[in-house]
Design a protein around this motif. Structure first.
Motif: not given
Ligand code: ATP
Length: 311
Positions: A36-38, A40-43
């Protein structure tokens, strides 16, 4: 093909994606793993232009997403549950998308069938279960018959039949030569679907590898064997790259360095009875957790994952 170079995304003080560099190639399913929070979704959001990189670049099929004239036909994406008008039917939702992107109605019918939604296509999407909603999201992702398909946690909310459906769908799309990029937390699920793996933690690349290599690095496969002739089988299987463990007098042996098939064939050739032959993936889940341990943002108390048997 997805090409990511030195990709960085900062949200104020927070660096969500921290210098990622990798390529997702066509023709195979690539798993995108990380706790979680790695990041992935942001990428994934940056891949389809929903978020702008702070620095670095992302290209899909040779161009930035927003430089494609028909992006829906280039990359189909399922990110977090799509906002669908609850009063609109699955058919109308897909048809509206198709109309605005110059996609023929015939394709709407095709994806409805592909996603197993034929029976409910005229029902209100608001009444859909989580699994049905996931299927509708996947139907929308495939609407443009895209060369690249990207799905964020597609098995979320799906029952075992749905999970199997996704697995077959993804491997089928890859077999057609498409680029298939799928995120998950679940190493065990990915091990059954993906060929390649990208593992991230705290926004950084931890591994760019294949599932096979990941398994090898984690210690490879071993095979559990039950036989009343353990001592004889042990002698028979012994070799330079073969490791055999088992308590003296026990009917159970654990063999690494040979496949279940090789062990079964050797036992058969020498008339030794075998009562069980089980291939065991060496704690894939544990290997993943060990690799990402320092990158986990949100710790809970966890027991170690059990060794998983694979067919
Ligand atoms: N719009 C935003 N504003 C501030 N912080 C953000 C935002 N989007 C993501 N983050 C932070 O960036 C980091 C990466 O989030 P992300 O959602 O990309 O991770 P993830 O690997 O997809 O996690 P998960 O498996 O829980 O979906 C996290 O610490 C999250 O809190």
């Amino acid at each position: 093909m997805i090409e990511i170079h030195q990709l960085v995304k900062r949200y104020g003080e927070k660096t969500a994606v921290d210098g990622l560099d990798f390529t997702v190639r066509p023709g195979v399913v690539t798993g995108f793993l990380g706790p979680n929070g790695a990041g992935k979704s942001t990428t994934m959001r940056m891949i389809i232009g929903l978020d702008a990189p702070s620095s670095g670049s992302v290209q899909v099929n040779g161009r930035r997403y927003d430089q494609h004239s028909a992006p829906l036909q280039e990359v189909g994406a399922l990110l977090e549950a799509k906002s669908i008008h609850p009063g609109r039917s699955a058919f109308n939702h897909l048809n509206a998308l198709a109309l605005t992107h110059g996609i023929p109605r015939r394709r709407v019918e095709e994806v409805i069938e592909l996603a197993g939604l034929t029976g409910v296509a005229r029902k209100r999407a608001g009444a859909f279960s989580l699994g049905m909603g996931q299927r509708l999201g996947i139907a929308a992702a495939l609407l443009g018959d895209p060369q690249t398909v990207m799905l964020d946690e597609p098995v979320n909310g799906l029952d075992p039949e749905g999970v199997l459906w996704i697995r077959n769908l993804l491997t089928g799309l890859a077999a057609e030569g498409r680029t298939v990029f799928v995120s998950s937390h679940l190493m065990s699920e990915m091990a059954q679907t993906a060929t390649d793996l990208i593992v991230v933690g705290r926004g950084r690349l931890l591994a760019d590898t294949t599932v096979e290599q990941f398994i090898q690095d984690a210690g490879g496969h071993s095979v559990k064997v039950l036989t009343s002739q353990a001592a004889r089988l042990r002698d028979l299987l012994a070799g330079p790259d073969v490791e055999i463990t088992g308590a003296p007098g026990s009917e159970e042996l654990t063999v690494s360095g040979l496949t279940a098939r090789q062990i079964g064939a050797a036992a058969f050739d020498h008339g030794l009875p075998v009562y069980e032959l089980t291939t065991q993936a060496v704690s894939l889940e544990e290997a993943f957790m060990a690799m990402t341990e320092d990158s986990v943002e949100y710790h809970g108390s966890t027991a170690p994952a059990p060794v998983r048997s694979v067919a």
